[in-house]
Design an enzyme around this catalytic site. Structure first.
Site, PDB file in Angstrom:
ATOM      1  N   GLU A 172     -51.557  11.020  27.631  1.00  0.00           N
ATOM      2  CA  GLU A 172     -52.318  10.321  28.686  1.00  0.00           C
ATOM      3  C   GLU A 172     -52.387   8.825  28.390  1.00  0.00           C
ATOM      4  O   GLU A 172     -53.479   8.234  28.291  1.00  0.00           O
ATOM      5  CB  GLU A 172     -53.717  10.917  28.819  1.00  0.00           C
ATOM      6  CG  GLU A 172     -53.691  12.346  29.340  1.00  0.00           C
ATOM      7  CD  GLU A 172     -55.062  12.934  29.646  1.00  0.00           C
ATOM      8  OE1 GLU A 172     -56.057  12.438  29.114  1.00  0.00           O
ATOM      9  OE2 GLU A 172     -55.126  13.903  30.422  1.00  0.00           O
ATOM     10  N   GLU A 361     -50.675  19.874  31.104  1.00  0.00           N
ATOM     11  CA  GLU A 361     -52.106  20.215  31.017  1.00  0.00           C
ATOM     12  C   GLU A 361     -52.623  20.507  32.411  1.00  0.00           C
ATOM     13  O   GLU A 361     -52.392  19.726  33.342  1.00  0.00           O
ATOM     14  CB  GLU A 361     -52.940  19.048  30.455  1.00  0.00           C
ATOM     15  CG  GLU A 361     -52.827  18.829  28.976  1.00  0.00           C
ATOM     16  CD  GLU A 361     -53.821  17.785  28.463  1.00  0.00           C
ATOM     17  OE1 GLU A 361     -54.927  17.680  29.029  1.00  0.00           O
ATOM     18  OE2 GLU A 361     -53.468  17.084  27.504  1.00  0.00           O
TER      19      GLU A 361
HETATM   20  C1  BG6 Z   1     -57.081  15.651  28.786  1.00  0.00           C
HETATM   21  C2  BG6 Z   1     -56.778  15.497  27.317  1.00  0.00           C
HETATM   22  O1  BG6 Z   1     -57.658  14.478  29.247  1.00  0.00           O
HETATM   23  O2  BG6 Z   1     -58.032  16.551  29.195  1.00  0.00           O
HETATM   24  C3  BG6 Z   1     -57.247  16.651  26.453  1.00  0.00           C
HETATM   25  O3  BG6 Z   1     -55.420  15.246  27.080  1.00  0.00           O
HETATM   26  C4  BG6 Z   1     -58.595  17.103  26.935  1.00  0.00           C
HETATM   27  O4  BG6 Z   1     -57.249  16.239  25.119  1.00  0.00           O
HETATM   28  C5  BG6 Z   1     -58.453  17.610  28.362  1.00  0.00           C
HETATM   29  O5  BG6 Z   1     -59.191  18.070  26.139  1.00  0.00           O
HETATM   30  C6  BG6 Z   1     -59.740  18.145  28.948  1.00  0.00           C
HETATM   31  O6  BG6 Z   1     -60.762  17.219  28.786  1.00  0.00           O
HETATM   32  P1  BG6 Z   1     -62.126  17.624  28.085  1.00  0.00           P
HETATM   33  O7  BG6 Z   1     -62.876  16.374  27.982  1.00  0.00           O
HETATM   34  O8  BG6 Z   1     -62.742  18.635  28.972  1.00  0.00           O
HETATM   35  O9  BG6 Z   1     -61.773  18.183  26.759  1.00  0.00           O
END
Ligand code: BG6
Length: 462
Positions: A172, A361
């Protein structure tokens, strides 16, 4: 529903600092994640007063990876996205010689994946860097850090050349607009100029390691990683539409440089207008021409933009400037759920860059409660993921080249933004609570069997 192609890569994604734990084992150095127990937006602690951090043990993936990989294999994973903790390889970041214990750990991890026929996808930098590089060099604002990162990348490319054929540079990277993620302003604030300077150094570093990867592992593919921060105009008022274009450019700028190899005119104008002084040398311009092989991105939510200051009540998801969309529902954390947005985003990225895309993701963070039998009936997660995957299939029908899908957090892990575990993403429940209690035992949730069926049927069960 029609099947996905049989070579579509199904799997999951995790990051070292959110799963491994073992923060002081194997010679590992202190990372920025270690000094931010409350997550990437949290305060810095020097860790001298025994400050508690869930990440110190996390879900103990460092020791339990064979059990976890066996569960991923049971679901039918073809690929697992992990990150390497830079501080396991170079504990302080500026050493000349890597730490053998750290290298050996990832050897074992990749061998275990291979044993199950699961490919490894590796992010070189996922939201952490050696803390020493922050305190002694000022993080990415210092050009020297480029050299340290390139050295680290070359070491791992050489070591794992036969084991890892999928690489990503910075997780990201557009989140670097939040300066502390570049190690800048973590301790004492920073200007926008400082942040863009650090970002420029990351972009140069990213291009350098793309070149190194191509030279050292010619049959590997290396991509960038963007937070897909899709925003819509709140209304069709032309100023809202233009403001939205500008807001989307804030994150697409990173993709433009990494995929097209040059700074776009709109960003140079932004620098001029704001008096932002970023030195882009002739050599930098040459290096930036090393563009990525594919684009990877995360997608959780969309948001809106308005030019009307009075209306611009912002929500903080995993990106910073979003006005809620009145047509969408939100998760318990206020992240607005928009499956069609994923189809839109895939089409937009494909139309803009014409490079293969990888969704690395996507998932739903939710509070799971075991029922009387101790089972998690996470129909909400199944519904979120099902709806998103249906839209991926639609985008592929639209002609978009999508290589694969790795869900975020196939196993419960520590949240990046909050440093908590009660925000769960997994198909696998981990018995650990925010206060650190729990046995760390793993249990299959209902979604485990759902995803297993999706993979088994190549998406026909969606
Ligand atoms: C993304 C990141 O922004 O979202 C992850 O690459 C992160 O590392 C994921 O865990 C979800 O965000 P969060 O804050 O719910 O863990």
């Amino acid at each position: 529903m029609k099947q996905f192609p049989t070579d579509f890569l199904w799997g999951g994604a995790v990051a070292a600092n959110q799963v491994e734990g073992a923060w002081q084992e194997g010679g590992k150095g202190l990372s920025t994640s270690d000094v931010q127990p409350k997550g990437i937006f949290g305060d810095v602690s020097d860790r001298k007063g025994h400050t508690f951090s869930l990440k110190d043990t996390a879900i103990d993936f460092y020791h339990r990876y064979p059990e976890d990989i066996a569960l991923f294999s049971e679901m039918g994973f073809g690929i697992l996205r992990v990150s390497i903790a830079w501080t396991r390889i170079f504990p302080k970041g500026d050493e000349l010689t890597p730490c053998e214990a750290g290298l050996a750990y990832y050897d074992k991890l990749f061998d275990e994946l291979a044993k199950h026929g699961i490919k490894a996808m590796v992010t070189l930098s996922h939201y952490e860097m050696p803390w020493h590089l922050v305190t002694e060099y000022g993080g990415w604002s210092n050009r020297e850090v480029i050299t340290f990162f390139e050295r680290y990348a070359k070491v791992v490319f050489k070591r794992y050349a036969e084991k890892v054929k999928w690489w990503l540079t910075f997780n990201e990277i557009n989140m670097s607009l939040h300066g502390p993620l570049t190690g800048v302003g973590l301790q004492d604030g920073c200007s926008e100029s400082d942040v863009y300077k650090a970002i420029h150094h990351q972009l140069v570093a990213s291009a350098l390691v793309v070149r190194a990867c191509h030279l050292l592992i010619p049959d590997a593919k290396i991509g960038n990683m963007l937070l897909g921060g899709l925003v819509y105009p709140l209304t069709c008022q032309p100023n809202d539409v233009f403001e939205t274009l500008q807001e989307n450019r804030k994150w697409l700028f990173f993709g433009d440089v990494q995929c097209r190899g040059t700074y776009p005119g709109y960003m140079l104008r932004y620098f001029r207008d704001k008096g932002i002084d970023v030195v882009i040398t002739e050599e930098d311009k040459h290096i930036l021409k090393q563009t990525v092989d594919f684009i990877s991105f995360s997608y959780y939510m969309s948001g809106c933009v308005t030019a009307d200051k009075a209306l611009s009540k912002k929500i903080r998801g995993n990106i910073l400037n979003m006005v809620p969309n009145p047509h969408l529902q939100a998760s318990e954390w206020g992240w607005q759920i928009d499956p069609v947005g994923l189809r839109t985003l895939l089409n937009e990225l494909w139309d803009r860059y014409q490079k293969p895309l990888f969704i690395v993701e996507n998932g739903l963070g939710a509070k799971d409660q075991p029922d009387e039998q101790g089972q998690i009936q996470d129909d909400y997660r199944i519904s979120y993921m099902n709806d998103h995957l249906v839209q991926v299939r639609e985008a592929m029908e639209d002609g978009v080249d999508v290589l694969g899908y790795t869900s975020w957090g196939p196993i419960d892990l520590i949240s990046a933004s909050k440093g908590e575990i009660s925000k769960r993403y997994g198909f696998i429940y981990v018995d650990r609570q925010d206060d650190g209690s729990g046995t760390l035992a793993r249990t299959r949730k209902k979604s485990f069997y759902w995803y297993q069926e999706v993979i088994r049927t190549h998406g026909a069960s969606l």
